[in-house]
Design a protein around this motif. Structure first.
Motif, PDB file in Angstrom:
ATOM      1  N   ASN A  34      -3.251  16.518  -4.297  1.00  0.00           N
ATOM      2  CA  ASN A  34      -2.687  15.737  -3.923  1.00  0.00           C
ATOM      3  C   ASN A  34      -2.032  14.722  -2.597  1.00  0.00           C
ATOM      4  OD1 ASN A  34      -3.835  14.868  -6.938  1.00  0.00           O
ATOM      5  ND2 ASN A  34      -1.785  15.221  -7.561  1.00  0.00           N
ATOM      6  N   GLN A  35      -1.234  16.261  -2.799  1.00  0.00           N
ATOM      7  CA  GLN A  35      -0.380  16.610  -0.963  1.00  0.00           C
ATOM      8  C   GLN A  35      -1.924  16.098  -0.021  1.00  0.00           C
ATOM      9  OE1 GLN A  35       0.318  19.975  -0.815  1.00  0.00           O
ATOM     10  NE2 GLN A  35       1.810  19.260  -2.363  1.00  0.00           N
ATOM     11  N   ARG A  36      -2.929  16.327  -0.350  1.00  0.00           N
ATOM     12  CA  ARG A  36      -4.203  16.050   0.699  1.00  0.00           C
ATOM     13  C   ARG A  36      -4.072  14.469   1.303  1.00  0.00           C
ATOM     14  NH1 ARG A  36      -9.195  16.034   1.062  1.00  0.00           N
ATOM     15  NH2 ARG A  36     -10.571  16.183   3.659  1.00  0.00           N
ATOM     16  N   ALA A  37      -4.544  13.892  -0.161  1.00  0.00           N
ATOM     17  CA  ALA A  37      -4.794  12.299  -0.689  1.00  0.00           C
ATOM     18  C   ALA A  37      -3.989  11.478   0.661  1.00  0.00           C
ATOM     19  CB  ALA A  37      -5.294  12.425  -2.207  1.00  0.00           C
ATOM     20  N   ALA A  38      -2.626  11.792  -0.030  1.00  0.00           N
ATOM     21  CA  ALA A  38      -1.374  11.351   1.066  1.00  0.00           C
ATOM     22  C   ALA A  38      -1.387  11.752   1.933  1.00  0.00           C
ATOM     23  CB  ALA A  38      -0.136  12.127  -0.288  1.00  0.00           C
ATOM     24  N   LYS A  39      -1.846  12.234   2.449  1.00  0.00           N
ATOM     25  CA  LYS A  39      -1.600  12.779   4.086  1.00  0.00           C
ATOM     26  C   LYS A  39      -2.643  11.718   4.475  1.00  0.00           C
ATOM     27  CE  LYS A  39      -1.440  16.398   6.872  1.00  0.00           C
ATOM     28  NZ  LYS A  39      -1.447  17.626   7.778  1.00  0.00           N
ATOM     29  N   GLN A  43      -1.760   9.151   7.009  1.00  0.00           N
ATOM     30  CA  GLN A  43      -2.063   9.022   8.570  1.00  0.00           C
ATOM     31  C   GLN A  43      -3.455   7.679   8.940  1.00  0.00           C
ATOM     32  OE1 GLN A  43      -2.630  12.901   9.436  1.00  0.00           O
ATOM     33  NE2 GLN A  43      -0.212  13.692   9.196  1.00  0.00           N
ATOM     34  N   GLY A  44      -3.732   7.313   8.261  1.00  0.00           N
ATOM     35  CA  GLY A  44      -4.170   5.760   8.907  1.00  0.00           C
ATOM     36  C   GLY A  44      -5.554   5.854   8.420  1.00  0.00           C
ATOM     37  N   LEU A  45      -5.494   6.416   7.177  1.00  0.00           N
ATOM     38  CA  LEU A  45      -7.113   6.088   5.793  1.00  0.00           C
ATOM     39  C   LEU A  45      -7.064   4.707   5.690  1.00  0.00           C
ATOM     40  CD1 LEU A  45      -9.735   6.794   4.615  1.00  0.00           C
ATOM     41  CD2 LEU A  45      -7.898   7.188   2.544  1.00  0.00           C
ATOM     42  N   ILE A  46      -6.294   3.577   5.332  1.00  0.00           N
ATOM     43  CA  ILE A  46      -6.424   2.338   5.390  1.00  0.00           C
ATOM     44  C   ILE A  46      -6.380   1.512   6.933  1.00  0.00           C
ATOM     45  CG2 ILE A  46      -4.857   0.233   5.000  1.00  0.00           C
ATOM     46  CD1 ILE A  46      -4.878   1.799   2.733  1.00  0.00           C
ATOM     47  N   ALA A  47      -5.819   1.801   7.647  1.00  0.00           N
ATOM     48  CA  ALA A  47      -6.165   1.008   9.355  1.00  0.00           C
ATOM     49  C   ALA A  47      -7.878   1.800   9.542  1.00  0.00           C
ATOM     50  CB  ALA A  47      -5.516   1.742  10.505  1.00  0.00           C
ATOM     51  N   GLU A  48      -7.935   3.101   9.352  1.00  0.00           N
ATOM     52  CA  GLU A  48      -9.491   2.969   9.315  1.00  0.00           C
ATOM     53  C   GLU A  48     -10.146   2.573   8.634  1.00  0.00           C
ATOM     54  OE1 GLU A  48     -12.136   7.171   9.034  1.00  0.00           O
ATOM     55  OE2 GLU A  48      -9.556   7.477   9.684  1.00  0.00           O
ATOM     56  N   THR A  49     -10.356   2.355   7.725  1.00  0.00           N
ATOM     57  CA  THR A  49     -11.865   1.715   6.725  1.00  0.00           C
ATOM     58  C   THR A  49     -11.209   0.204   7.133  1.00  0.00           C
ATOM     59  OG1 THR A  49     -10.004   3.359   5.146  1.00  0.00           O
ATOM     60  CG2 THR A  49     -11.278   1.031   4.236  1.00  0.00           C
ATOM     61  N   GLU A  50     -10.293  -0.490   7.522  1.00  0.00           N
ATOM     62  CA  GLU A  50     -10.103  -1.659   7.340  1.00  0.00           C
ATOM     63  C   GLU A  50     -11.678  -1.811   9.174  1.00  0.00           C
ATOM     64  OE1 GLU A  50      -6.964  -4.717   7.657  1.00  0.00           O
ATOM     65  OE2 GLU A  50      -6.101  -3.147   8.880  1.00  0.00           O
ATOM     66  N   LYS A  51     -10.959  -1.089  10.152  1.00  0.00           N
ATOM     67  CA  LYS A  51     -11.883  -0.965  11.148  1.00  0.00           C
ATOM     68  C   LYS A  51     -13.428  -0.355  10.761  1.00  0.00           C
ATOM     69  CE  LYS A  51      -8.489   0.767  14.435  1.00  0.00           C
ATOM     70  NZ  LYS A  51      -7.952   1.566  15.038  1.00  0.00           N
ATOM     71  N   LEU A  52     -13.822  -0.194  10.226  1.00  0.00           N
ATOM     72  CA  LEU A  52     -14.982   0.262   9.643  1.00  0.00           C
ATOM     73  C   LEU A  52     -15.950  -0.800   8.876  1.00  0.00           C
ATOM     74  CD1 LEU A  52     -14.523   3.583   8.221  1.00  0.00           C
ATOM     75  CD2 LEU A  52     -16.146   2.687  10.313  1.00  0.00           C
TER      76      LEU A  52
END
Length: 133
Positions: A34-39, A43-52
């Motif tokens: 849970n901590q890893r997913a929150a991190k 730390q930018g998963l949404i922005a990275e996904t948007e770019k991809l």
């Protein structure tokens, strides 16, 4: 390659194999997941996904993988951020459970009851190796 597979595999000769497995308490494992997913989200998963998505489109297979799938759902408005994070955490926990089930079937594994970054577990692993030498 097909011919090589037909020949089969010979076991290693002249080696003794010691198989070590990590088996932390389920509650502690899930807390780390849970901590890893929150991190990842923080730390930018949404922005990275948007770019991809912009570069490769929604049909890119990696965007269906753990974490990315939920980020895509958030970006499409199918889930709010909290629900996307919760879904990603659940998906990662489900995957970990499948891995545990898979590895439990492996024969001759010396299971260590903890995480690999725990010095006590590291010492147990070293002791198991030394007993085999």
């Amino acid at each position: 390659m097909t011919e090589l597979w037909k020949e089969g595999r010979e076991p290693l000769h002249g080696f003794r194999i010691l198989r070590l497995g990590l088996s932390p308490e389920r509650e502690a494992l899930y807390a780390r997941i849970n901590q890893r997913a929150a991190k990842m989200f923080d730390q930018g998963l949404i922005a990275e996904t948007e770019k991809l998505l912009a570069k490769y489109g929604a049909q890119a297979r990696p965007l269906a993988s753990l974490g990315y799938k939920q980020a895509v759902q958030f970006l499409r408005g199918e889930l709010d951020r909290e629900s996307a994070l919760s879904a990603a955490q659940q998906a990662h926990r489900n995957y970990a459970k499948r891995q545990i089930t898979w590895f439990r079937r492996e024969p001759d594994v010396h299971w260590l009851a903890g995480f690999g970054d725990d010095p006590a577990i590291q010492a147990q692993g070293i002791a198991a190796v030394e007993r085999e030498i």
